[in-house]
Design a protein around this motif. Structure first.
Motif, PDB file in Angstrom:
ATOM      1  N   ASP A  14       0.826  -1.203   0.000  1.00  0.00           N
ATOM      2  CA  ASP A  14       0.000   0.000   0.000  1.00  0.00           C
ATOM      3  C   ASP A  14       0.868   1.264   0.000  1.00  0.00           C
ATOM      4  OD1 ASP A  14      -2.234   1.668   0.154  1.00  0.00           O
ATOM      5  OD2 ASP A  14      -2.289   1.582   2.345  1.00  0.00           O
ATOM      6  N   GLY A  15       0.830   2.028  -1.072  1.00  0.00           N
ATOM      7  CA  GLY A  15       1.580   3.279  -1.176  1.00  0.00           C
ATOM      8  C   GLY A  15       3.007   3.131  -1.644  1.00  0.00           C
ATOM      9  N   ILE A  16       3.444   1.914  -2.002  1.00  0.00           N
ATOM     10  CA  ILE A  16       4.844   1.708  -2.377  1.00  0.00           C
ATOM     11  C   ILE A  16       5.156   2.246  -3.771  1.00  0.00           C
ATOM     12  CG2 ILE A  16       4.729  -0.577  -3.465  1.00  0.00           C
ATOM     13  CD1 ILE A  16       7.117  -1.349  -1.570  1.00  0.00           C
ATOM     14  N   ASP A  17       4.127   2.790  -4.450  1.00  0.00           N
ATOM     15  CA  ASP A  17       4.334   3.430  -5.763  1.00  0.00           C
ATOM     16  C   ASP A  17       4.297   4.953  -5.678  1.00  0.00           C
ATOM     17  OD1 ASP A  17       1.662   3.649  -5.132  1.00  0.00           O
ATOM     18  OD2 ASP A  17       0.948   3.245  -7.156  1.00  0.00           O
ATOM     19  N   THR A  18       4.338   5.518  -4.463  1.00  0.00           N
ATOM     20  CA  THR A  18       4.195   6.971  -4.288  1.00  0.00           C
ATOM     21  C   THR A  18       5.241   7.756  -5.071  1.00  0.00           C
ATOM     22  OG1 THR A  18       3.242   6.643  -2.095  1.00  0.00           O
ATOM     23  CG2 THR A  18       4.109   8.844  -2.593  1.00  0.00           C
ATOM     24  N   PHE A  19       6.485   7.325  -5.031  1.00  0.00           N
ATOM     25  CA  PHE A  19       7.568   8.042  -5.705  1.00  0.00           C
ATOM     26  C   PHE A  19       7.923   7.418  -7.059  1.00  0.00           C
ATOM     27  CE2 PHE A  19       9.290   9.492  -1.323  1.00  0.00           C
ATOM     28  CZ  PHE A  19       8.352  10.514  -1.287  1.00  0.00           C
ATOM     29  N   ARG A  20       7.004   6.665  -7.624  1.00  0.00           N
ATOM     30  CA  ARG A  20       7.237   6.024  -8.916  1.00  0.00           C
ATOM     31  C   ARG A  20       7.235   7.066 -10.035  1.00  0.00           C
ATOM     32  NH1 ARG A  20       4.278   2.150 -12.823  1.00  0.00           N
ATOM     33  NH2 ARG A  20       5.422   0.182 -12.658  1.00  0.00           N
ATOM     34  N   ALA A 170      19.555  -9.945   0.563  1.00  0.00           N
ATOM     35  CA  ALA A 170      19.005  -9.737   1.898  1.00  0.00           C
ATOM     36  C   ALA A 170      18.335  -8.371   1.951  1.00  0.00           C
ATOM     37  CB  ALA A 170      20.104  -9.830   2.952  1.00  0.00           C
ATOM     38  N   TRP A 171      17.231  -8.266   2.698  1.00  0.00           N
ATOM     39  CA  TRP A 171      16.518  -6.999   2.819  1.00  0.00           C
ATOM     40  C   TRP A 171      16.067  -6.788   4.252  1.00  0.00           C
ATOM     41  CZ3 TRP A 171      11.507  -6.861   4.604  1.00  0.00           C
ATOM     42  CH2 TRP A 171      10.781  -8.058   4.577  1.00  0.00           C
ATOM     43  N   GLN A 172      15.917  -5.515   4.607  1.00  0.00           N
ATOM     44  CA  GLN A 172      15.268  -5.164   5.857  1.00  0.00           C
ATOM     45  C   GLN A 172      14.500  -3.868   5.662  1.00  0.00           C
ATOM     46  OE1 GLN A 172      17.514  -3.849   9.249  1.00  0.00           O
ATOM     47  NE2 GLN A 172      19.266  -3.200   8.018  1.00  0.00           N
ATOM     48  N   CYS A 173      13.402  -3.731   6.400  1.00  0.00           N
ATOM     49  CA  CYS A 173      12.603  -2.512   6.348  1.00  0.00           C
ATOM     50  C   CYS A 173      13.072  -1.556   7.435  1.00  0.00           C
ATOM     51  CB  CYS A 173      11.123  -2.855   6.533  1.00  0.00           C
ATOM     52  SG  CYS A 173      10.046  -1.394   6.542  1.00  0.00           S
ATOM     53  N   LEU A 174      13.447  -0.348   7.021  1.00  0.00           N
ATOM     54  CA  LEU A 174      13.905   0.685   7.961  1.00  0.00           C
ATOM     55  C   LEU A 174      12.767   1.590   8.417  1.00  0.00           C
ATOM     56  CD1 LEU A 174      17.190   1.676   6.106  1.00  0.00           C
ATOM     57  CD2 LEU A 174      16.912   0.017   7.955  1.00  0.00           C
ATOM     58  N   GLU A 175      11.791   1.829   7.532  1.00  0.00           N
ATOM     59  CA  GLU A 175      10.602   2.619   7.862  1.00  0.00           C
ATOM     60  C   GLU A 175       9.405   2.002   7.167  1.00  0.00           C
ATOM     61  OE1 GLU A 175      12.707   7.054   8.129  1.00  0.00           O
ATOM     62  OE2 GLU A 175      10.987   6.702   6.812  1.00  0.00           O
ATOM     63  N   GLY A 176       8.267   1.950   7.856  1.00  0.00           N
ATOM     64  CA  GLY A 176       7.051   1.424   7.257  1.00  0.00           C
ATOM     65  C   GLY A 176       6.431   0.324   8.100  1.00  0.00           C
ATOM     66  N   ASN A 230      -3.334 -12.137  -2.330  1.00  0.00           N
ATOM     67  CA  ASN A 230      -3.797 -11.347  -1.191  1.00  0.00           C
ATOM     68  C   ASN A 230      -4.336 -12.271  -0.101  1.00  0.00           C
ATOM     69  OD1 ASN A 230      -6.416 -12.077  -2.025  1.00  0.00           O
ATOM     70  ND2 ASN A 230      -6.598 -10.233  -3.310  1.00  0.00           N
ATOM     71  N   VAL A 231      -4.804 -11.703   0.997  1.00  0.00           N
ATOM     72  CA  VAL A 231      -5.233 -12.511   2.140  1.00  0.00           C
ATOM     73  C   VAL A 231      -6.454 -13.357   1.809  1.00  0.00           C
ATOM     74  CG1 VAL A 231      -4.214 -11.022   3.893  1.00  0.00           C
ATOM     75  CG2 VAL A 231      -6.524 -10.539   3.049  1.00  0.00           C
ATOM     76  N   GLU A 232      -7.233 -12.951   0.794  1.00  0.00           N
ATOM     77  CA  GLU A 232      -8.386 -13.750   0.368  1.00  0.00           C
ATOM     78  C   GLU A 232      -7.992 -14.866  -0.589  1.00  0.00           C
ATOM     79  OE1 GLU A 232      -8.617 -10.286   0.222  1.00  0.00           O
ATOM     80  OE2 GLU A 232      -9.669 -10.236   2.158  1.00  0.00           O
ATOM     81  N   GLY A 233      -6.720 -14.904  -1.001  1.00  0.00           N
ATOM     82  CA  GLY A 233      -6.259 -15.947  -1.900  1.00  0.00           C
ATOM     83  C   GLY A 233      -6.370 -15.591  -3.368  1.00  0.00           C
ATOM     84  N   GLY A 234      -6.717 -14.327  -3.683  1.00  0.00           N
ATOM     85  CA  GLY A 234      -6.808 -13.890  -5.070  1.00  0.00           C
ATOM     86  C   GLY A 234      -5.510 -13.280  -5.560  1.00  0.00           C
ATOM     87  N   ALA A 235      -5.316 -13.308  -6.876  1.00  0.00           N
ATOM     88  CA  ALA A 235      -4.112 -12.721  -7.469  1.00  0.00           C
ATOM     89  C   ALA A 235      -4.165 -11.207  -7.367  1.00  0.00           C
ATOM     90  CB  ALA A 235      -3.978 -13.143  -8.923  1.00  0.00           C
ATOM     91  N   GLU A 236      -3.019 -10.614  -7.050  1.00  0.00           N
ATOM     92  CA  GLU A 236      -2.921  -9.167  -6.893  1.00  0.00           C
ATOM     93  C   GLU A 236      -1.720  -8.667  -7.690  1.00  0.00           C
ATOM     94  OE1 GLU A 236      -4.672  -5.799  -4.778  1.00  0.00           O
ATOM     95  OE2 GLU A 236      -5.179  -7.908  -4.482  1.00  0.00           O
ATOM     96  N   HIS A 237      -1.938  -7.609  -8.490  1.00  0.00           N
ATOM     97  CA  HIS A 237      -0.866  -6.957  -9.240  1.00  0.00           C
ATOM     98  C   HIS A 237      -0.722  -5.538  -8.702  1.00  0.00           C
ATOM     99  CE1 HIS A 237      -0.821 -10.078 -12.483  1.00  0.00           C
ATOM    100  NE2 HIS A 237      -2.090 -10.205 -12.116  1.00  0.00           N
ATOM    101  N   SER A 238       0.492  -5.156  -8.301  1.00  0.00           N
ATOM    102  CA  SER A 238       0.724  -3.832  -7.730  1.00  0.00           C
ATOM    103  C   SER A 238       1.945  -3.192  -8.368  1.00  0.00           C
ATOM    104  CB  SER A 238       0.932  -3.915  -6.214  1.00  0.00           C
ATOM    105  OG  SER A 238      -0.159  -4.512  -5.574  1.00  0.00           O
TER     106      SER A 238
END
Length: 258
Positions: A14-20, A170-176, A230-238
């Protein structure tokens, strides 16, 4: 960290395309791509968001009469085009300047298998028909091994990547919402041309994979997409995208990562 604390696909995306970068309108144009191996992709862009297309990739066939598409001009003449189709997607990164193309096929598997990401990917070197081909053909690259970058996707999305080998990062989230979360997942890097790298990852903990085009030249921008359940088991494109901040790199003096 307990699995119940792990954030879902929808929560982190959610919102990960803000600076796209802004989308490109390819209305009225056509793309005709020939794979170096057997296969092809043909796209007629009907308007700013819909395309008629078909693809034959390694034995798998796809087509849409008026499907959605997503396009971004990453550099002058260099484009990122994603074609979402239910449980699959076909993503092309290409240069009109050189005629070189990388095609990525992402597919959600029918079931989860232990020790294997649910979303699988395959990669194909290709070229544009009707364009004079120049430069080196795209291929897997080791150039990012040892690099450490920070990626800012929005005011509340900040991630660090460390490119460990030709097979993992390897990855880690610093903010979010994923702050404090991190992992080491399967990854693939191909070089399109100088400073432009296709970077893809496939996660183990949740059913999601991504395709990115990193511009590590002067622009220091990244453009990408996700495919997952997604949590309902449906395909999601973001969609995703943002700024790259290099932190540094290391070099191995003798034995090298795989």
């Amino acid at each position: 960290m307990q699995d119940e604390e792990w954030k879902s696909y929808e929560e982190f995306a959610d919102g990960i395309d803000t600076f796209r970068l802004a989308n490109a309108d390819l209305s009225g144009s056509r793309l005709d791509v020939e794979l170096d191996s057997t296969g092809s992709v043909e796209i007629d862009f009907l308007d700013a968001s819909r395309a008629r297309w078909k693809a034959s990739l390694g034995g798998n066939s796809y087509q849409a009469e008026a499907g959605d598409y997503d396009a971004v001009e990453v550099r002058s003449g260099v484009l990122f085009v994603n074609l979402p189709l239910g449980l699959s997607s076909v993503t092309l990164v290409f240069s009109r300047n050189t005629g070189r193309v990388i095609v990525t096929e992402s597919r959600i598997g029918e079931r989860q298998e232990a020790g294997v990401p649910r979303v699988l990917q395959s990669f194909h070197a290709a070229q544009l028909r009707g364009v004079e081909i120049s430069g080196a053909a795209p291929e897997p690259s080791r150039d990012l091994i040892g690099q450490r970058n920070v990626y800012r996707y929005s005011p509340s999305h900040l991630y660090e990547h460390v490119y460990i080998s030709s097979q993992r990062y390897a990855w880690q989230c610093l903010e979010g919402v994923q702050r404090g979360h991190g992992d080491m997942d399967l990854s693939t890097v191909w070089k399109l041309e100088e400073g432009l790298y296709l970077f893809c990852f496939r996660e183990f903990r949740i059913p999601v994979a991504s395709v990115w085009l990193h511009d590590l030249g002067y622009q220091l921008r990244t453009t990408g997409v996700f495919l997952g359940l997604n949590v309902e088991g449906g395909a999601e494109h973001s969609r995703g995208g943002g700024h790259i901040y290099p932190l540094g790199s290391v070099r191995y003096p003798d034995a090298q990562p795989v």
